[in-house]
Design an enzyme around this catalytic site. Sequence first.
Site, PDB file in Angstrom:
ATOM      1  N   LYS A  85       0.958  -1.191   0.170  1.00 52.02           N
ATOM      2  CA  LYS A  85      -0.001   0.053  -0.146  1.00 52.02           C
ATOM      3  C   LYS A  85       0.863   1.428   0.095  1.00 52.02           C
ATOM      4  CE  LYS A  85      -3.754   2.249   2.539  1.00 52.02           C
ATOM      5  NZ  LYS A  85      -5.002   2.096   3.738  1.00 52.02           N
ATOM      6  N   SER A 160      -9.836   2.384   3.074  1.00 57.65           N
ATOM      7  CA  SER A 160      -8.679   3.084   2.279  1.00 57.65           C
ATOM      8  C   SER A 160      -7.846   2.133   1.371  1.00 57.65           C
ATOM      9  CB  SER A 160      -7.802   3.999   2.809  1.00 57.65           C
ATOM     10  OG  SER A 160      -6.837   3.576   3.789  1.00 57.65           O
ATOM     11  N   SER A 184      -9.571  -0.225   7.298  1.00 58.90           N
ATOM     12  CA  SER A 184      -9.056  -0.113   5.740  1.00 58.90           C
ATOM     13  C   SER A 184      -8.346  -1.323   5.104  1.00 58.90           C
ATOM     14  CB  SER A 184      -8.093   1.121   5.584  1.00 58.90           C
ATOM     15  OG  SER A 184      -8.775   2.398   5.832  1.00 58.90           O
TER      16      SER A 184
END
Length: 509
Positions: A85, A160, A184
């Site tokens: 990420k 997210s 997330s």
Amino acid sequence: MPDSLDTDLTRANAADLATALADGRITSVDLTRAHLDRIEATDPVVHAYLAVDAEGALATAAEVDAARAAGENLPPLAGVPIAVKDVACTKGLVTTAGSKMLDGWVPPYDATIVERLRAARMPILGKTNMDEFAMGSSTEHSAYGSTHNPWNLDRTPGGSGGGSSAALAAFSAPLAVGSDTGGSIRQPAAFTGTVGCKPTYGAVSRSGVIALASSLDQIGPCGRTVLDTALLHEVLAGYDPKDSTSLDVPVPPVVDAARRADVSGMRIGVVRDLLGEGLAPGVRARFTESLDHLRAAGAEIVEVDCPSFAHAVAAYYLILPAEASSNLARYDAMRYGQRVEAPSTERTMAASRAAGFGDEVKRRIILGTYALSSGYYDAWYGQAQKVRTLIARDFERAFEQADVLVSPTAPTTAFPLGEKSDDPLAMYLADITTIPANLAGLPGLSVPDGLAEDDLPSGFQIYAPAMADDRLYAVGAALERRLHEQWGGSLLDRIPALAGDATTTEAGR
């Protein structure tokens, strides 16, 4: 070893790939190249990645193959590629946190978790898309465009960390790293039919990870199976003196727990307060069926009450913006990041922040600054912290009655892109079942438990006490084993075809 390993390296699980690499049946270069080809074929429609490092990944893969040929003793996941990420700093590779504020920024150092991936000899394929500074539940707040759910390209993959979960579901990475501040990792896992874990707060280092809300943020592993996720968990976890919140305690035996998959005699507590209005019928049905599977596996199902959970979202959206407002004050255009020249330092800062931050980030900065302002601190931020304490006490009482707690991971399946973009409150409520774990600092795991009435995945969430992360994996693996027997394989075997797929598969329950 699945037969598909001979024809499509991208479809195999990470544990099977690690075994095949160790046995010399495949090479890391071939495996990495297969995933880079898969990214090239699928990412134009999925948009899971913000940056791809083909050269770096292949170089690491070649080094692993050479070391293995020389008889070197290598770590368990050596040679298995991974996606990261874009919230974690990667030396020599652009890191943006999904924001124009950091457009083109290349860190001079690695985050601790990236150092551990490199020490584990895992080729890093690239950086995955995310909501800007991890603020969002759909990956629509990325400054670089939305990620699309591989199950249905008109749906969100969650947020997210939608890029990491979408990469797994699109078979463009066998493993991925995510971060979880309010769900997330877990909510995207539920939306994409993958597995995601938020470890105990402090169990995985946050050093070198771009901060959102420092008392809530937690890095964690993402995979397509419970065992794969546990294997990555062991790579990431462990004490780090560079992180003041890092726990100097042994890593729980998560891999052993995933392999045993034993819940006999375990008390599993159903949180009644997370089964209220807004729960989609298909999500509720799959959850109930999953409880039946765990009961059949030898677990005792009990019900528990956590009344303060009803106030979790309200408390969270005061605490998180307050901490985000403080953390994002460092983006002042004076040292790094986007800079818009203006006649004075003050105007340069204001113009740069106005141009560099997106609407959702600005909204949360304003909320947080207000909550911390003179005259309002006690009424808003102080009260939210008291609610946080009540939530932690609810967990403590519940764990006196049960070894783990469970709920649906998200109240619905993946919603259409754009559906909640203009309704921040509706977007915030998408995390209603995941937020309590972050407020209390406890570990949580999401496991796919089937398809709802819209032929989209739903998720089964498991909570455990602090540093009892191994319980998550025991329950998750037990449920996964029984569901795979029922389905005749993985839920992802039913995912519709994407661009780049050789064959079309039909989704069904």
